[in-house]
Design a protein around this motif. Structure first.
Motif, PDB file in Angstrom:
ATOM      1  N   ALA A 160      -5.811  -2.397  -9.519  1.00  0.00           N
ATOM      2  CA  ALA A 160      -4.586  -2.469 -10.320  1.00  0.00           C
ATOM      3  C   ALA A 160      -4.732  -3.383 -11.532  1.00  0.00           C
ATOM      4  O   ALA A 160      -3.973  -3.256 -12.498  1.00  0.00           O
ATOM      5  N   GLU A 161      -5.706  -4.300 -11.501  1.00  0.00           N
ATOM      6  CA  GLU A 161      -5.865  -5.265 -12.586  1.00  0.00           C
ATOM      7  C   GLU A 161      -6.977  -4.904 -13.564  1.00  0.00           C
ATOM      8  O   GLU A 161      -7.254  -5.654 -14.504  1.00  0.00           O
ATOM      9  N   GLN A 162      -7.630  -3.759 -13.374  1.00  0.00           N
ATOM     10  CA  GLN A 162      -8.749  -3.399 -14.236  1.00  0.00           C
ATOM     11  C   GLN A 162      -8.277  -2.915 -15.599  1.00  0.00           C
ATOM     12  O   GLN A 162      -7.264  -2.234 -15.719  1.00  0.00           O
ATOM     13  N   GLY A 163      -9.038  -3.264 -16.619  1.00  0.00           N
ATOM     14  CA  GLY A 163      -8.725  -2.827 -17.968  1.00  0.00           C
ATOM     15  C   GLY A 163      -9.109  -1.376 -18.192  1.00  0.00           C
ATOM     16  O   GLY A 163      -9.987  -0.823 -17.517  1.00  0.00           O
ATOM     17  N   SER A 164      -8.463  -0.753 -19.152  1.00  0.00           N
ATOM     18  CA  SER A 164      -8.774   0.632 -19.501  1.00  0.00           C
ATOM     19  C   SER A 164      -8.771   0.781 -21.015  1.00  0.00           C
ATOM     20  O   SER A 164      -8.304  -0.097 -21.752  1.00  0.00           O
ATOM     21  N   MET A 165      -9.313   1.908 -21.478  1.00  0.00           N
ATOM     22  CA  MET A 165      -9.330   2.194 -22.903  1.00  0.00           C
ATOM     23  C   MET A 165      -9.177   3.681 -23.107  1.00  0.00           C
ATOM     24  O   MET A 165      -9.570   4.495 -22.253  1.00  0.00           O
ATOM     25  N   ALA A 166      -8.582   4.071 -24.224  1.00  0.00           N
ATOM     26  CA  ALA A 166      -8.357   5.478 -24.522  1.00  0.00           C
ATOM     27  C   ALA A 166      -8.360   5.676 -26.034  1.00  0.00           C
ATOM     28  O   ALA A 166      -7.833   4.851 -26.781  1.00  0.00           O
ATOM     29  N   HIS A 167      -8.967   6.793 -26.470  1.00  0.00           N
ATOM     30  CA  HIS A 167      -9.089   7.094 -27.890  1.00  0.00           C
ATOM     31  C   HIS A 167      -9.095   8.598 -28.090  1.00  0.00           C
ATOM     32  O   HIS A 167      -9.530   9.350 -27.216  1.00  0.00           O
ATOM     33  N   SER A 168      -8.666   9.048 -29.249  1.00  0.00           N
ATOM     34  CA  SER A 168      -8.769  10.456 -29.602  1.00  0.00           C
ATOM     35  C   SER A 168      -8.761  10.597 -31.114  1.00  0.00           C
ATOM     36  O   SER A 168      -8.269   9.730 -31.836  1.00  0.00           O
ATOM     37  N   MET A 192     -15.227  -1.717 -31.628  1.00  0.00           N
ATOM     38  CA  MET A 192     -15.983  -0.802 -30.788  1.00  0.00           C
ATOM     39  C   MET A 192     -15.109  -0.352 -29.639  1.00  0.00           C
ATOM     40  O   MET A 192     -14.119  -0.987 -29.311  1.00  0.00           O
ATOM     41  N   LEU A 193     -15.497   0.740 -28.961  1.00  0.00           N
ATOM     42  CA  LEU A 193     -14.699   1.274 -27.881  1.00  0.00           C
ATOM     43  C   LEU A 193     -15.058   0.568 -26.591  1.00  0.00           C
ATOM     44  O   LEU A 193     -15.720   1.098 -25.716  1.00  0.00           O
ATOM     45  N   SER A 194     -14.652  -0.687 -26.451  1.00  0.00           N
ATOM     46  CA  SER A 194     -14.986  -1.428 -25.232  1.00  0.00           C
ATOM     47  C   SER A 194     -14.044  -2.598 -25.064  1.00  0.00           C
ATOM     48  O   SER A 194     -13.406  -3.056 -25.987  1.00  0.00           O
ATOM     49  N   LEU A 195     -13.968  -3.107 -23.794  1.00  0.00           N
ATOM     50  CA  LEU A 195     -13.219  -4.299 -23.479  1.00  0.00           C
ATOM     51  C   LEU A 195     -14.191  -5.325 -22.922  1.00  0.00           C
ATOM     52  O   LEU A 195     -15.309  -5.006 -22.531  1.00  0.00           O
ATOM     53  N   THR A 196     -13.787  -6.597 -22.826  1.00  0.00           N
ATOM     54  CA  THR A 196     -14.650  -7.643 -22.299  1.00  0.00           C
ATOM     55  C   THR A 196     -14.499  -7.736 -20.805  1.00  0.00           C
ATOM     56  O   THR A 196     -13.411  -7.757 -20.280  1.00  0.00           O
ATOM     57  N   ALA A 236     -15.518  18.479 -28.708  1.00  0.00           N
ATOM     58  CA  ALA A 236     -15.347  19.924 -28.849  1.00  0.00           C
ATOM     59  C   ALA A 236     -14.750  20.263 -30.207  1.00  0.00           C
ATOM     60  O   ALA A 236     -13.686  19.743 -30.569  1.00  0.00           O
ATOM     61  N   ASP A 237     -15.441  21.110 -30.950  1.00  0.00           N
ATOM     62  CA  ASP A 237     -14.897  21.648 -32.204  1.00  0.00           C
ATOM     63  C   ASP A 237     -14.389  20.560 -33.144  1.00  0.00           C
ATOM     64  O   ASP A 237     -13.326  20.689 -33.752  1.00  0.00           O
ATOM     65  N   GLY A 238     -15.147  19.484 -33.262  1.00  0.00           N
ATOM     66  CA  GLY A 238     -14.783  18.420 -34.187  1.00  0.00           C
ATOM     67  C   GLY A 238     -13.694  17.485 -33.710  1.00  0.00           C
ATOM     68  O   GLY A 238     -13.213  16.648 -34.489  1.00  0.00           O
ATOM     69  N   THR A 239     -13.318  17.570 -32.432  1.00  0.00           N
ATOM     70  CA  THR A 239     -12.296  16.694 -31.854  1.00  0.00           C
ATOM     71  C   THR A 239     -12.876  15.999 -30.625  1.00  0.00           C
ATOM     72  O   THR A 239     -13.625  16.605 -29.859  1.00  0.00           O
ATOM     73  N   PHE A 240     -12.530  14.721 -30.439  1.00  0.00           N
ATOM     74  CA  PHE A 240     -12.955  14.008 -29.242  1.00  0.00           C
ATOM     75  C   PHE A 240     -11.757  13.364 -28.558  1.00  0.00           C
ATOM     76  O   PHE A 240     -10.763  13.003 -29.201  1.00  0.00           O
ATOM     77  N   LEU A 241     -11.849  13.245 -27.242  1.00  0.00           N
ATOM     78  CA  LEU A 241     -10.903  12.476 -26.435  1.00  0.00           C
ATOM     79  C   LEU A 241     -11.727  11.634 -25.470  1.00  0.00           C
ATOM     80  O   LEU A 241     -12.755  12.094 -24.949  1.00  0.00           O
ATOM     81  N   GLN A 242     -11.286  10.413 -25.213  1.00  0.00           N
ATOM     82  CA  GLN A 242     -12.015   9.506 -24.332  1.00  0.00           C
ATOM     83  C   GLN A 242     -11.031   8.665 -23.540  1.00  0.00           C
ATOM     84  O   GLN A 242     -10.016   8.203 -24.064  1.00  0.00           O
ATOM     85  N   HIS A 243     -11.336   8.496 -22.240  1.00  0.00           N
ATOM     86  CA  HIS A 243     -10.536   7.617 -21.391  1.00  0.00           C
ATOM     87  C   HIS A 243     -11.447   7.029 -20.329  1.00  0.00           C
ATOM     88  O   HIS A 243     -12.293   7.728 -19.765  1.00  0.00           O
ATOM     89  N   ALA A 244     -11.271   5.743 -20.037  1.00  0.00           N
ATOM     90  CA  ALA A 244     -12.065   5.093 -18.990  1.00  0.00           C
ATOM     91  C   ALA A 244     -11.319   3.887 -18.452  1.00  0.00           C
ATOM     92  O   ALA A 244     -10.554   3.232 -19.170  1.00  0.00           O
ATOM     93  N   ILE A 245     -11.556   3.602 -17.170  1.00  0.00           N
ATOM     94  CA  ILE A 245     -11.066   2.386 -16.519  1.00  0.00           C
ATOM     95  C   ILE A 245     -12.274   1.668 -15.937  1.00  0.00           C
ATOM     96  O   ILE A 245     -13.140   2.286 -15.312  1.00  0.00           O
ATOM     97  N   PHE A 246     -12.331   0.367 -16.122  1.00  0.00           N
ATOM     98  CA  PHE A 246     -13.464  -0.395 -15.621  1.00  0.00           C
ATOM     99  C   PHE A 246     -13.416  -0.511 -14.099  1.00  0.00           C
ATOM    100  O   PHE A 246     -12.339  -0.572 -13.501  1.00  0.00           O
ATOM    101  N   ASN A 247     -14.598  -0.487 -13.498  1.00  0.00           N
ATOM    102  CA  ASN A 247     -14.700  -0.606 -12.049  1.00  0.00           C
ATOM    103  C   ASN A 247     -14.465  -2.045 -11.611  1.00  0.00           C
ATOM    104  O   ASN A 247     -14.736  -2.984 -12.355  1.00  0.00           O
ATOM    105  N   GLY A 248     -14.011  -2.213 -10.409  1.00  0.00           N
ATOM    106  CA  GLY A 248     -13.769  -3.547  -9.867  1.00  0.00           C
ATOM    107  C   GLY A 248     -12.522  -3.554  -9.007  1.00  0.00           C
ATOM    108  O   GLY A 248     -11.778  -2.586  -8.953  1.00  0.00           O
ATOM    109  N   GLU A 249     -12.335  -4.654  -8.323  1.00  0.00           N
ATOM    110  CA  GLU A 249     -11.159  -4.835  -7.475  1.00  0.00           C
ATOM    111  C   GLU A 249     -10.520  -6.178  -7.784  1.00  0.00           C
ATOM    112  O   GLU A 249     -11.215  -7.142  -8.092  1.00  0.00           O
ATOM    113  N   PRO A 250      -9.209  -6.291  -7.718  1.00  0.00           N
ATOM    114  CA  PRO A 250      -8.285  -5.198  -7.391  1.00  0.00           C
ATOM    115  C   PRO A 250      -8.198  -4.176  -8.519  1.00  0.00           C
ATOM    116  O   PRO A 250      -8.168  -4.537  -9.697  1.00  0.00           O
TER     117      PRO A 250
END
Length: 241
Positions: free
Chosen positions: A78-86, A1-5, A62-76
């Motif tokens: 600099a140490e937050q996890g992120s995910m990206a897909h297309s 799935m598109l997620s981190l713990t 859009a037009d049968g194509t997707f892009l996704q990017h996210a960074i999890f909230n929290g502090e610090p």
């Protein structure tokens, strides 16, 4: 799935309630493939086990194509996890099917910060009410992602890169590029003069496979001539289509 713990918990009942949503809440004969197009920003994410995972991110269909990017909230930060897909998406019996040609996860605090799962496929149910949309992964039994419409998917330009995609829509850009050796991904707004682009990064993640960096709310100057994107560190991302 598109997620981190992430160890931020809320009642499992919240996730269960969202999972109970019907696949569609739209007019008759309107398919999920027809209602998902747009530029969407995250309002929440709850894992299949009921873990609340606050994040800041964006999802473009859009037009049968997707892009996704996210960074999890929290502090610090600099140490937050992120995910990206297309990749591409199509309609399915339950809603839509995504084929993520890049499945990238970044954990800056890990010994090996970058994880690339390669190509993955995801079946989603879709619930849209006006400018709000809920995506439930694993055909309605997995991660619940809620989004709010940021803008229409009109006048979208999507460029295919060797390991990802670059999109421009309205005044927003979205980049997803990478594999197990490195990644660069992020989104925000932009302005341009000729081939010179001024990016205002809402969220940005990059890694050379050994180290990782998160950026937010900062400017970046790049060049893009339609055939390659040149980043400040000298990295060139070539357009192949």
């Amino acid at each position: 799935m598109l997620s981190l713990t992430k160890t931020v918990r809320r009642s499992v009942a919240i996730g269960a309630a969202l999972l109970a949503l019907s696949p569609m809440a739209n007019a008759d004969n309107v398919t999920a493939e027809e209602v998902v197009p747009g530029l969407w920003e995250y309002t929440g994410l709850i894992s299949s086990s009921g873990v609340d995972m606050p994040l800041t991110g964006i999802f473009l269909f859009a037009d049968g194509t997707f892009l996704q990017h996210a960074i999890f909230n929290g502090e610090p930060f600099a140490e937050q996890g992120s995910m990206a897909h297309s990749g591409p998406y199509v309609g399915s019996e339950v809603g839509i099917e995504l084929t993520a040609e890049q499945t990238l996860s970044l954990n800056p605090s890990a010994d090996k910060p970058l994880t690339s799962m390669g190509v993955t496929t995801h079946d989603l149910t879709v619930e849209r009410n006006g400018d709000d949309m809920t995506l439930v992964f694993s055909a309605g039994e997995g991660t619940v992602q809620t989004l709010s419409l940021l803008g229409p998917a009109d006048a979208v330009s999507v460029y295919t890169l060797e390991n990802g995609k670059l999109a421009f829509t309205g005044d927003h850009f979205l980049l997803v590029s990478g594999d197990e050796s490195g990644m660069v991904s992020g989104y925000g707004t932009y302005s341009k003069v000729g081939d010179d682009y001024s990016l205002m990064l809402t969220r940005w993640s990059q890694s050379n496979g050994q180290t990782a960096e998160n950026l937010r709310d900062t400017a970046m100057e790049v060049q893009f001539d339609g055939s390659k994107l040149t980043l400040p560190n000298g990295l060139n991302l070539a357009v192949i289509q």
